[in-house]
Design an enzyme around this catalytic site. Structure first.
Site, PDB file in Angstrom:
ATOM      1  N   CYS A   1       0.891  -1.297   0.102  1.00  0.00           N
ATOM      2  CA  CYS A   1       0.037  -0.242  -0.083  1.00  0.00           C
ATOM      3  C   CYS A   1       0.845   1.325   0.118  1.00  0.00           C
ATOM      4  O   CYS A   1       1.633   1.493   0.904  1.00  0.00           O
ATOM      5  CB  CYS A   1      -0.870   0.130   1.393  1.00  0.00           C
ATOM      6  SG  CYS A   1      -1.941   1.569   1.267  1.00  0.00           S
TER       7      CYS A   1
ATOM      8  N   GLU B   1      -3.911   0.814  -6.177  1.00  0.00           N
ATOM      9  CA  GLU B   1      -3.064  -0.136  -6.627  1.00  0.00           C
ATOM     10  C   GLU B   1      -2.894   0.119  -8.211  1.00  0.00           C
ATOM     11  O   GLU B   1      -3.760   0.565  -8.921  1.00  0.00           O
ATOM     12  CB  GLU B   1      -3.360  -1.451  -6.159  1.00  0.00           C
ATOM     13  CG  GLU B   1      -3.194  -1.742  -4.797  1.00  0.00           C
ATOM     14  CD  GLU B   1      -1.643  -1.811  -4.451  1.00  0.00           C
ATOM     15  OE1 GLU B   1      -0.714  -1.496  -5.196  1.00  0.00           O
ATOM     16  OE2 GLU B   1      -1.522  -1.935  -3.301  1.00  0.00           O
TER      17      GLU B   1
END
Length: 247
Positions: A2, A113
């Site tokens: 992340c 992402e």
């Protein structure tokens, strides 16, 4: 991993959502940030026992993203410790002490992402968020680092930093990324934050990946690639994105 997320909720909303008892930074408020990047200041929910108090109090604090262990020589190490793998929290020297005593929640609206585009060198960014529109409570760790170059009465003497815990992605399509932030569901918040819980085996049992369908994803513009860009347009779905991918 992340490496970028969105956090646009106002402080008063977080104070209510997480049932905060003490505002750790009453004179400060972070603005809406749709492109939170490592080394930025972020909100963290944690529970600590105040001086001369008998029980832990749930607090909302402003911390720096990028964990700086207490033993670090300087804070530069933080840029390399933005994520902590759930599988090795109890073993890694950088995380094991915090895992036992200093766990937190990092509120987010969702995270980004990037997925490789077949036949091309570029990657397509996706915004991944709770399907019900609720807050994403990412599991995290926090640490206190004492700057030896500053006087004891210097307000910048202590740096509070954090890291996001990651796990295998529950992506049944297997097409965006193999890792994702670990979520902590509401019914586990109190136990996860409890500083009296120092048994890492029990703490590990609280780390349960999100169920399939809990999160949804859609493609967004590549503007998010540049950390200088910000604003709600960064989480706007691309018209040609089609049906969302479910986790």
């Amino acid at each position: 991993m992340c490496g970028r997320y969105a956090s646009a909720r106002k402080k008063h909303e977080l104070l209510e959502e997480f049932q905060i008892e003490q505002d750790g930074d009453p004179d400060k408020e972070l603005g809406a940030d749709y492109n939170v990047a490592p080394t930025k200041n972020v909100y963290a929910v944690l529970s600590r026992v105040p001086h001369e108090a008998e029980r832990a109090v749930r607090q909302l604090r402003i911390v720096k993203w990028g964990l700086v262990p207490a033993w670090a020589k300087d804070p530069s190490i933080g840029s390399r410790l933005i994520n902590a793998r759930a599988e090795t929290l109890a073993d890694k020297p950088s995380y094991r002490r915090a895992f036992a005593k200093r766990r937190c929640l990092l509120p987010a609206d969702g995270y980004f992402e990037w997925m490789p585009v077949e036949g091309e060198k570029k990657k397509q960014p996706y915004f991944i968020h709770p399907a019900d529109g609720g807050v994403l409570a990412m599991a995290g760790l926090y640490e206190f680092w004492k700057d030896p170059s500053r006087a004891d009465d210097d307000p910048l003497k202590w740096l509070v930093s954090c890291t996001v815990i990651t796990t295998d992605a529950e992506d049944h399509l297997g097409r965006i990324h193999d890792r994702m932030p670990m979520m902590i569901e509401r019914d586990r918040w109190a136990e996860w934050l409890d500083p009296k819980l120092t048994d890492t085996e029990r703490a590990s049992e609280l780390l349960v990946p999100a169920e399939s369908g809990r999160l949804t994803a859609y493609a967004v513009a590549t503007d998010v690639n540049n950390v200088r860009n910000n604003g709600p347009d960064l989480i706007k779905p691309l018209p040609e994105a089609g049906d969302p991918a479910l986790f």
